[in-house]
Design a protein around this motif. Structure first.
Motif, PDB file in Angstrom:
ATOM      1  N   UNK A 270      13.305   4.854  -8.481  1.00  0.00           N
ATOM      2  CA  UNK A 270      12.177   4.917  -7.547  1.00  0.00           C
ATOM      3  C   UNK A 270      12.592   4.686  -6.088  1.00  0.00           C
ATOM      4  N   UNK A 271      13.870   4.380  -5.861  1.00  0.00           N
ATOM      5  CA  UNK A 271      14.283   3.938  -4.526  1.00  0.00           C
ATOM      6  C   UNK A 271      14.023   4.992  -3.446  1.00  0.00           C
TER       7      UNK A 271
ATOM      8  N   UNK B 174       6.628  -2.724  -9.023  1.00  0.00           N
ATOM      9  CA  UNK B 174       7.450  -3.731  -8.330  1.00  0.00           C
ATOM     10  C   UNK B 174       7.717  -4.890  -9.288  1.00  0.00           C
ATOM     11  N   UNK B 175       9.006  -5.250  -9.434  1.00  0.00           N
ATOM     12  CA  UNK B 175       9.374  -6.278 -10.414  1.00  0.00           C
ATOM     13  C   UNK B 175       9.492  -7.693  -9.833  1.00  0.00           C
TER      14      UNK B 175
ATOM     15  N   UNK C  30      11.615  -8.445   0.804  1.00  0.00           N
ATOM     16  CA  UNK C  30      12.376  -7.657  -0.163  1.00  0.00           C
ATOM     17  C   UNK C  30      11.647  -7.573  -1.481  1.00  0.00           C
ATOM     18  N   UNK C  31      11.893  -6.508  -2.197  1.00  0.00           N
ATOM     19  CA  UNK C  31      11.329  -6.393  -3.539  1.00  0.00           C
ATOM     20  C   UNK C  31      12.238  -5.563  -4.428  1.00  0.00           C
TER      21      UNK C  31
ATOM     22  N   UNK D 111       0.848  -1.195   0.000  1.00  0.00           N
ATOM     23  CA  UNK D 111       0.000   0.000   0.000  1.00  0.00           C
ATOM     24  C   UNK D 111       0.893   1.258   0.000  1.00  0.00           C
ATOM     25  N   UNK D 112       1.946   1.202   0.795  1.00  0.00           N
ATOM     26  CA  UNK D 112       2.827   2.377   0.898  1.00  0.00           C
ATOM     27  C   UNK D 112       3.536   2.687  -0.419  1.00  0.00           C
ATOM     28  N   UNK D 113       3.739   1.667  -1.240  1.00  0.00           N
ATOM     29  CA  UNK D 113       4.455   1.920  -2.507  1.00  0.00           C
ATOM     30  C   UNK D 113       3.546   1.608  -3.702  1.00  0.00           C
TER      31      UNK D 113
END
Ligand code: ASP
Ligand code: MG
Length: 484
Positions: free
Chosen positions: A439-440, A419-420, A432-433, A412-414
């Motif tokens: 985007x970091x 996300x790959x 981890x993602x 939700x936060x990101x």
């Protein structure tokens, strides 16, 4: 006995000012009723310079090598002169000259032979810690701290794997009892170099780069110290990189496992594997900043303390590449994954994260020049695509074990970020993602705001952040009133 092993890194002894500060820190522990054993690194950058001087000599550049050695000699001589009264400095200078003369002999030999073995490399590298420990002990004495320089090679007994020697715990315990215990019982502070040791025949070895933390843990374990203090130039472990997120908090207590997860991200704290001997004996390890000695730092302990927040830290690793391998035959067929990993193995390339489906495997590696060759080899097995400029964001915390809804909060936060790859479960304490490198910063700030807005004050240094925020607010107010 309230024994404490205090390890000072290279920046804590980089010059006379730093060494003076170090003496005060040691005195403060004695004033508290503790009995320090001091382990010290070489003065900042000295190990690097010694290694390059050895290479320089072995390349045949005798004059160049001797010139670097002369500069190192000057640096130690001048630092001693700045710290000690003339006659005491002269004693150190004489002692030091004998060592530098011996080093120069080795360098001339290397230049003549044109060959450098790791055994000789260890011998050359050992001078840094031998010189710094002797100087530190002399300074302590001068500042009223009864101290004795101890040659670490009499205590840290190792095998003969030069460059990365394996310590012999039993012999180290024996030798510590023989050489350190009597000094401590006598109220003296033993001062020894980290990183260096010797095999049973007395030939100099080293424990590998950054090995002084390891020495501190070995000595702490052998002597059953009540704590090990690692004095460095950072405040301890932070919830995330303060340069990316000014709201980052100092983590007061972290478990060994959590610290180990973070080590991969190159956080500028110690490598946890090196403190294993302390953790196994349940000795707490503290990471402290010698430039701000009043700061509490971070305590690393074997079992995680109770914490209300699910995560302790958010770390990011940049410069990664994702490799997608799409099977042109069934992925799950026997031996297929092995063939893929064999390719990485042949190229000596470490794989960080893996995710598989029925038809494809995605892997991440550090971006490097071997990638085209790896892709070409993988191309013989399957269709391959690779894409660089990716980053891994990793959320670490013992409290995510078995908690519901955490993943939902993370994503939700990101939600606005692509996300790959996702991984959770390999270790129960990290999630981890992979995302685009660009985007970091945004992802880290957004996750930090979600998970560290109301942190547990037992675990995180909330007060420092509140103070910083109110200072900022008053600056803002002041500039408002100037405008009006
Ligand atoms: N002086 C050694 C190095 O730079 C060991 C240490 O500092 O821990 O690797
Ligand atoms: Mg170091």
């Amino acid at each position: 006995m309230k024994l404490v092993v205090m390890k000072f890194g290279g920046t804590s002894v980089e010059d006379a000012t730093a060494i003076d500060r170090t003496a005060q820190i040691v005195a403060s522990r004695i004033a508290r009723g503790q009995q320090p054993i001091v382990v010290v690194s070489a003065m900042a950058k000295v190990t690097d310079q010694l290694l390059s001087v050895a290479n320089c000599a072995a390349r045949g550049d005798r004059a160049g090598a001797l010139a670097i050695s002369a500069r190192l000699r000057c640096r130690h001589r001048d630092t001693a002169s700045a710290l000690l009264p003339m006659e005491k400095a002269a004693v150190y200078h004489t002692w030091m000259d004998v060592r530098f003369d011996a080093l120069d002999e080795v360098l001339r030999g290397l230049a003549a032979v044109g060959e450098l073995t790791i055994r000789v490399t260890d011998l050359v590298a050992s001078y840094g810690e031998r010189l710094s420990s002797k100087l530190l002990a002399a300074t302590f004495e001068e500042r009223g701290i009864p101290a004795t320089a101890v040659d670490a090679r009499d205590i840290i007994i190792t095998d003969s794997q030069y460059g990365r020697a394996v310590p012999n715990d039993e012999l180290i315990e024996q030798r510590s009892g023989l050489h350190l215990l009597p000094l401590v019982e006598d109220g003296r502070v033993p001062v020894m170099g980290g990183f260096i040791g010797a095999n049973e025949q007395g030939v100099t070895t080293t424990l590998g780069r950054g090995g002084s933390d390891f020495t501190a843990a070995l000595v702490g374990g052998a002597m059953n110290a009540e704590a090990i203090e690692i004095w460095t130039d950072v405040d301890g472990v932070m919830t995330t990189d303060p340069r990316v997120c000014p709201d980052a908090l100092r983590v007061k207590t972290i478990s060994f496992e959590e610290a180990a997860e973070l080590a991969y991200f190159g956080a500028k704290v110690l490598h946890p594997a090196t403190i294993l001997p302390a953790v196994q004996k349940n000795i707490p390890v503290l990471v402290l900043n010698s430039r701000k000695p009043a700061n509490e730092g971070t305590r690393i302990i074997s079992l995680a303390p109770h914490c209300r927040s699910p995560f302790k830290c958010i770390a990011a690793k940049r410069r990664l590449t994702i490799i997608d391998v799409v099977a042109n035959r069934m992925l799950m067929s026997h031996g297929y994954l092995k063939e893929i990993f064999d390719v990485f193995d042949r190229h000596k390339c470490a794989v960080d994260m893996v995710s598989t489906s029925e038809v494809s495997v995605s892997l991440t590696v550090d971006s490097n020049e071997k990638l085209p060759a790896i892709a070409a080899d993988l191309g013989k097995l399957a269709d391959v695509k690779y894409e660089g400029r990716k980053a891994l964001v990793c959320m670490v915390g013992e409290n995510i074990r078995g908690q519901n809804g955490i993943a939902a909060q993370v994503f939700q936060a990101i939600r606005h970020i692509n996300v790959r790859m996702i991984s959770q479960g390999a270790s129960e304490i990290n999630m981890s993602f992979m995302i685009d490198e660009d985007d970091v910063d945004e992802a880290v700030r957004s996750l930090h705001a979600t998970f560290f807005e109301n942190p547990d004050p037992e675990i995180f240094d909330v007060k420092a952040r509140e103070a910083a925020r109110s200072a900022l607010a008053s600056i803002a107010l002041a500039s408002e009133s100037v405008k009006q």
